[in-house]
Design a protein around this motif. Structure first.
Motif, short mmCIF file in Angstrom:
data_model
loop_
_atom_site.label_atom_id
_atom_site.label_comp_id
_atom_site.label_asym_id
_atom_site.label_seq_id
_atom_site.Cartn_x
_atom_site.Cartn_y
_atom_site.Cartn_z
N SER A 103 0.81 -1.23 0.00
CA SER A 103 0.00 0.00 0.00
C SER A 103 0.83 1.27 0.00
N ALA A 104 2.12 1.20 0.33
CA ALA A 104 2.97 2.39 0.32
C ALA A 104 4.43 1.99 0.19
N LEU A 105 5.21 2.88 -0.43
CA LEU A 105 6.64 2.71 -0.60
C LEU A 105 7.34 3.99 -0.15
N TYR A 106 8.37 3.86 0.66
CA TYR A 106 9.12 5.03 1.11
C TYR A 106 10.62 4.80 0.94
N LEU A 126 14.86 -2.43 -7.16
CA LEU A 126 15.66 -2.96 -6.06
C LEU A 126 17.02 -3.38 -6.56
N ASP A 127 18.03 -3.20 -5.72
CA ASP A 127 19.34 -3.76 -6.01
C ASP A 127 19.80 -4.56 -4.79
N LYS A 128 21.06 -4.90 -4.73
CA LYS A 128 21.60 -5.73 -3.66
C LYS A 128 21.40 -5.12 -2.28
N LEU A 129 21.29 -3.76 -2.22
CA LEU A 129 21.20 -3.06 -0.95
C LEU A 129 19.79 -2.61 -0.61
N GLY A 130 18.79 -3.17 -1.29
CA GLY A 130 17.41 -2.79 -1.02
C GLY A 130 16.85 -1.87 -2.09
N LEU A 131 16.03 -0.89 -1.69
CA LEU A 131 15.46 0.05 -2.65
C LEU A 131 16.57 0.89 -3.27
N ASP A 132 16.50 1.08 -4.57
CA ASP A 132 17.50 1.87 -5.28
C ASP A 132 17.59 3.27 -4.67
N ARG A 168 9.04 -15.62 4.93
CA ARG A 168 9.36 -15.28 3.54
C ARG A 168 8.09 -14.76 2.86
N ILE A 169 8.25 -13.70 2.06
CA ILE A 169 7.13 -13.17 1.30
C ILE A 169 7.57 -12.89 -0.13
N ARG A 170 6.57 -12.69 -1.00
CA ARG A 170 6.86 -12.28 -2.38
C ARG A 170 5.99 -11.09 -2.73
N ILE A 171 6.61 -10.09 -3.33
CA ILE A 171 5.89 -8.93 -3.85
C ILE A 171 6.27 -8.79 -5.31
N GLY A 172 5.30 -8.90 -6.20
CA GLY A 172 5.63 -8.93 -7.61
C GLY A 172 6.45 -10.18 -7.91
N ASP A 173 7.63 -9.99 -8.51
CA ASP A 173 8.51 -11.13 -8.81
C ASP A 173 9.66 -11.25 -7.83
N VAL A 174 9.67 -10.46 -6.77
CA VAL A 174 10.79 -10.43 -5.84
C VAL A 174 10.43 -11.12 -4.53
N VAL A 178 15.38 -8.73 3.94
CA VAL A 178 16.43 -8.75 2.93
C VAL A 178 15.79 -9.25 1.63
N ASN A 179 16.02 -8.54 0.54
CA ASN A 179 15.49 -8.98 -0.76
C ASN A 179 16.44 -9.98 -1.40
N ASP A 180 15.89 -11.06 -1.92
CA ASP A 180 16.66 -12.05 -2.67
C ASP A 180 16.50 -11.77 -4.15
N GLY A 181 17.42 -11.01 -4.69
CA GLY A 181 17.35 -10.67 -6.11
C GLY A 181 16.84 -9.26 -6.32
N ASN A 182 17.02 -8.79 -7.55
CA ASN A 182 16.59 -7.46 -7.94
C ASN A 182 15.20 -7.53 -8.55
N GLY A 183 14.66 -6.38 -8.90
CA GLY A 183 13.33 -6.35 -9.50
C GLY A 183 12.70 -5.00 -9.34
N GLN A 184 11.40 -4.93 -9.56
CA GLN A 184 10.66 -3.69 -9.51
C GLN A 184 9.47 -3.84 -8.57
N LEU A 185 9.24 -2.82 -7.74
CA LEU A 185 8.09 -2.78 -6.86
C LEU A 185 7.18 -1.63 -7.27
#
Length: 268
Positions: free
Chosen positions: A5-8, A25-31, A195-201, A251-258
């Motif tokens: 519902s929100a991204l900060y 997203l990159d290795k360190l979280g949100l770009d 563990r959760i998934r949002i989109g493809d991440v 911690v995100n496992d992999g990159n992608g778009q939220l």
């Protein structure tokens, strides 16, 4: 149905947050999240709202080229370029970690020193100089920029509403500085997720977040609440060995778009 519902994002550690509709997203979280930090010029020790409450009124917007635009009431904004590979390295300390990271230069230092009121430097962390996450949680190769311990923080909207009811007044989500807000779950349901998934991440839920005095600072005014809320209430019913817990570190496992509105799936 659970949904994002929100991204900060918080480009500068302890500066104002940005509300986003989408982010990669990159290795360190949100770009661009917490890739910049203020440090005491003499000691290299990191500065946050815990000791410098006016940082809550410091706006830091991420530029498309990775640079930063700083602004504050009564101050002329300044655009700061991403340090080059040959930029001066400065030794800094954040909690128990010491590292050498690029310094943003004299012009940026003059601007932030005047704002803070003492000699201060602005530093940036590139991917190849990132820290490892808090020992004992997650994987050995998990990394983090200038966030306290982990790349991402998640809070359920229902958890905030429950806390607001207990405190007796509406609380701003930005008091707790999450990256991800989830809607549709019961209060504190996130405490039980692994563990959760949002989109493809996919994301690992690695540790509850221990809260501090920073939660008592109004994100709009920078003033501390005289009644120590909401920390006082959290300490009454959310206390554990490490402190008053609210939210979960990820911690995100992999990159992608939220993107706001994406469905959230609980995998474990």
């Amino acid at each position: 149905m659970l949904r994002l519902s929100a991204l900060y994002r918080y480009p500068l550690k302890s500066g104002k947050g940005e509300s986003l509709q989408s982010i990669s997203l990159d290795k360190l979280g949100l770009d661009g999240d917490r890739r910049w930090m203020l440090v005491d010029e003499a000691s290299g020790r990191f500065l946050t709202q815990r000791a410098v409450a006016q940082m809550s009124q410091l706006s830091a917007l991420w530029n498309a080229d990775g640079g930063l635009t700083l602004s504050a009431a009564g101050r002329t904004p300044i655009d700061i370029a991403l340090p080059t590979r040959d930029a001066e390295l400065r030794g800094v300390t954040i909690w128990r970690d010491t590292l050498r990271v690029p310094d943003a230069g004299a012009e940026a230092a003059a601007w932030v020193s005047e704002f803070i009121g003492k000699p201060t430097r602005l530093v940036q962390v590139p991917l190849d100089r990132a820290r490892t996450t808090q020992s004992g949680y997650g994987k050995d190769d998990d990394q983090v920029a200038f966030a306290d311990g982990f790349p991402l923080l998640l809070i359920g909207q229902a958890s905030l509403e429950d806390l607001s009811q207990k405190v007796g007044r509406p609380l701003e989500m930005l008091r707790f500085r999450p990256n991800l807000v989830i809607e549709g779950s019961e209060a504190y349901a996130e405490d039980g997720w692994k563990r959760i998934r949002i989109g493809d991440v996919e994301f690992r839920v690695v540790k509850s977040c221990s809260r501090c005095i920073l939660t008592t600072i109004d994100p709009q005014t920078g003033e501390r609440s005289e009644d120590r809320e909401p920390l006082a209430t959290l300490q009454k019913y959310r206390s554990e060995t490490d402190g008053a817990m609210f939210g979960q570190n990820l911690v995100n496992d992999g990159n992608g778009q939220l993107e706001v509105g994406m469905p959230v799936t609980i995998l474990e």
